[in-house]
Write a protein that holds these residues in place. Structure first.
Motif, short mmCIF file in Angstrom:
data_model
loop_
_atom_site.label_atom_id
_atom_site.label_comp_id
_atom_site.label_asym_id
_atom_site.label_seq_id
_atom_site.Cartn_x
_atom_site.Cartn_y
_atom_site.Cartn_z
N LEU A 88 41.26 28.32 55.07
CA LEU A 88 43.17 29.52 55.87
C LEU A 88 42.27 30.85 56.25
O LEU A 88 43.12 31.97 56.59
CB LEU A 88 43.99 29.84 54.64
N LEU A 123 39.83 32.16 58.80
CA LEU A 123 39.87 31.75 60.03
C LEU A 123 40.93 32.13 60.57
O LEU A 123 41.25 33.43 60.95
CB LEU A 123 38.95 31.09 60.60
N PRO A 124 41.73 31.39 60.45
CA PRO A 124 43.73 31.88 60.95
C PRO A 124 44.07 33.49 60.49
O PRO A 124 44.64 34.33 61.12
CB PRO A 124 43.99 30.94 60.26
N VAL A 125 43.41 33.39 59.17
CA VAL A 125 43.75 34.87 58.28
C VAL A 125 43.39 35.75 59.00
O VAL A 125 44.25 36.40 59.13
CB VAL A 125 43.89 34.64 57.13
N SER A 126 42.23 35.74 59.58
CA SER A 126 41.25 37.56 60.15
C SER A 126 42.58 36.60 61.31
O SER A 126 42.07 38.37 61.74
CB SER A 126 40.01 36.73 59.96
N GLY A 127 42.54 36.01 62.06
CA GLY A 127 43.00 36.26 63.04
C GLY A 127 44.72 37.03 63.46
O GLY A 127 44.65 37.21 64.53
N VAL A 128 45.78 36.66 62.02
CA VAL A 128 46.07 36.73 62.33
C VAL A 128 45.93 38.51 61.97
O VAL A 128 46.68 39.55 62.36
CB VAL A 128 47.23 36.17 61.43
N THR A 162 47.51 39.77 65.39
CA THR A 162 49.08 40.06 65.01
C THR A 162 49.61 41.36 64.05
O THR A 162 50.42 41.90 64.24
CB THR A 162 49.30 38.79 64.13
#
Length: 437
Positions: free
Chosen positions: A140, A142-147, A151
């Motif tokens: 998780l 990587l997607p947390v960093s993207g968010v 976002t």
């Protein structure tokens, strides 16, 4: 007694990775020291400039100077670039602080294990533990960093723009600087007559539209689902397929086709009305009829969604409840009121709330069908059928009123978030109550 844990924690505070070296975790310690060096190499030269850029938004505008008799452009500060760059640096600092705190905690816990006489985990054991026990957290990350960067940071950037005077034509960088103005944008939106009249009108229609669009599609879906599931209906699979076709077709195609169908001059609908002697209606050119049109078209594209959801709920209702109701002499209306509707509402209440929130921001139907028209002379950059979200779009892309559109975006978020949270907390499905009281 606490010698190892305290020493490791203090060393980790002084420099990331030193506590791990003290705990004889050489590979982990060197890795953290490397991360610390890379982070400080980026943050030390950039943090001061980032804070200066966010606070001042620049001090020098673009100018033209004569050099050797020729007019040449001299680059100035770009307020928006400074704001974005500053946010990126602050987010990097935030991540660095989190890693630093985790580093201190890890050193403290490892030192505590040493005091208990336990062996210190090697890097291979630590890696195996992370990839096994903590694998979901690792995956998780990587997607947390993207968010965080794709976002949350844009949302914060939008919020900050609402407190500036970033708008055309007077405050567009780099020709001019953007300044902080506090709550002046919100004051203009709510108190300046040209803006407040538009905001109140568009906001009122947005709420009316959201209620009508949600109620009509939801209860229309219930009606269609009940009709299909009626005992006397044959070819049920065929009916389900036919009613799902409007949802299967992309909205872009459906709405543009509907726009031509409702055209006041050459649209087939008005031609059929004229053929039967009923006269033509201004479907898209009159404010009232334009609003009626968008509600009708939204029913066409929205009822199939609700129908599919309701069909799934109807198949899950226990049949013995209806049999017991028949024994008691209940009519069809009583069975619907006491059995069917409560089950449907319990299962689909969260989805109903999501549909209402989605209709507040239903950009597609309004933009593709009417483009917010017909024009309203009393409104500022908005038409009679514009929602807050389509008005925001026009302010941003067509008129470069970025500060005003950011303020509207914040208001939309507050409306949707507050209504959704309040509604969710009042639903029985949210409270996980049992259907049988």
């Amino acid at each position: 007694m606490n010698r190892h844990r305290n020493a490791a924690a203090i060393l980790s505070v002084l420099c990331m990775g030193l506590g791990q070296l003290y705990n004889r975790q050489i590979t982990k310690g060197l890795l953290l020291i490397g991360i610390n060096v890379v982070a400080l190499t980026y943050l030390i030269p950039n943090l001061g400039h980032a804070l200066w850029g966010i606070i001042t938004l620049g001090e020098k505008t673009q100018a033209f100077e004569k050099i050797n008799g020729l007019s040449q452009r001299v680059e100035g500060d770009h307020s928006i670039y400074l704001l974005i760059g500053g946010l990126i640096t602050l987010f990097a600092l935030f991540i660095y602080i989190i890693v630093y705190v985790m580093n201190v905690r890890d050193a403290y816990i490892t030192g505590k294990h040493r005091e208990g006489g336990n062996a210190v985990a090697s890097f291979k054991q630590t890696w195996s533990y992370v990839t096994d026990k903590k694998f979901p957290i690792l995956l998780l990350a990587l997607p947390v960093s993207g968010v965080l960067f794709l976002t949350i940071m844009p949302i914060i950037f939008m919020i900050l723009l609402a407190f500036t005077n970033y708008s055309s034509p007077d405050h567009i960088p780099p020709a001019s600087l953007v300044n902080w103005v506090g709550f002046q944008t919100f004051k203009d939106l709510l108190m300046l007559k040209t803006w407040s009249r538009t905001f109140v009108g568009v906001f009122t229609w947005t709420i009316i539209w959201a209620v009508l669009a949600t109620v009509t599609t939801y209860f229309g879906g219930i009606l269609v689902a009940l009709l299909i599931e009626s005992k006397g209906i044959r070819f049920k699979k065929l009916w389900r397929t036919l009613f799902i076709i409007p949802y299967a077709i992309p909205q872009l195609i459906s709405l543009l086709v509907m726009r031509n169908l409702f055209n006041g001059s050459f649209g087939p609908i008005n031609q059929y009305l004229s053929f039967f002697g009923l006269g033509k209606l201004p479907w898209l050119t009159d404010p009232f009829w334009a609003k009626v049109t968008v509600v009708l078209v939204n029913m066409w594209v929205g009822i199939p969604v609700s129908m599919v959801l309701i069909l799934g709920v109807l198949t899950a209702i226990p049949k013995d409840l209806y049999e017991a109701a028949d024994v008691d002499g209940a009519t069809g209306w009583h069975k619907f009121k006491i059995i069917t509707l409560p089950f449907i509402m319990f299962s689909t209440a969260p989805i109903l709330i999501m549909q209402f929130a989605g209709n507040i921001n239903n950009f597609n139907v309004i933009f593709l069908l009417t483009n917010g028209d017909p024009v309203n002379g009393n409104y500022q950059y908005a038409g009679s059928t514009d929602l807050l979200v389509t008005w925001l779009y026009k302010l941003t892309l067509n008129n470069s009123k970025f500060n005003m559109s950011s303020a509207i975006g914040i208001i939309i978020f507050l409306i949707v978030a507050s209504l959704s949270i309040w509604s969710y907390r009042r639903t029985r499905s949210f409270k996980e109550e049992d259907m049988v009281q």
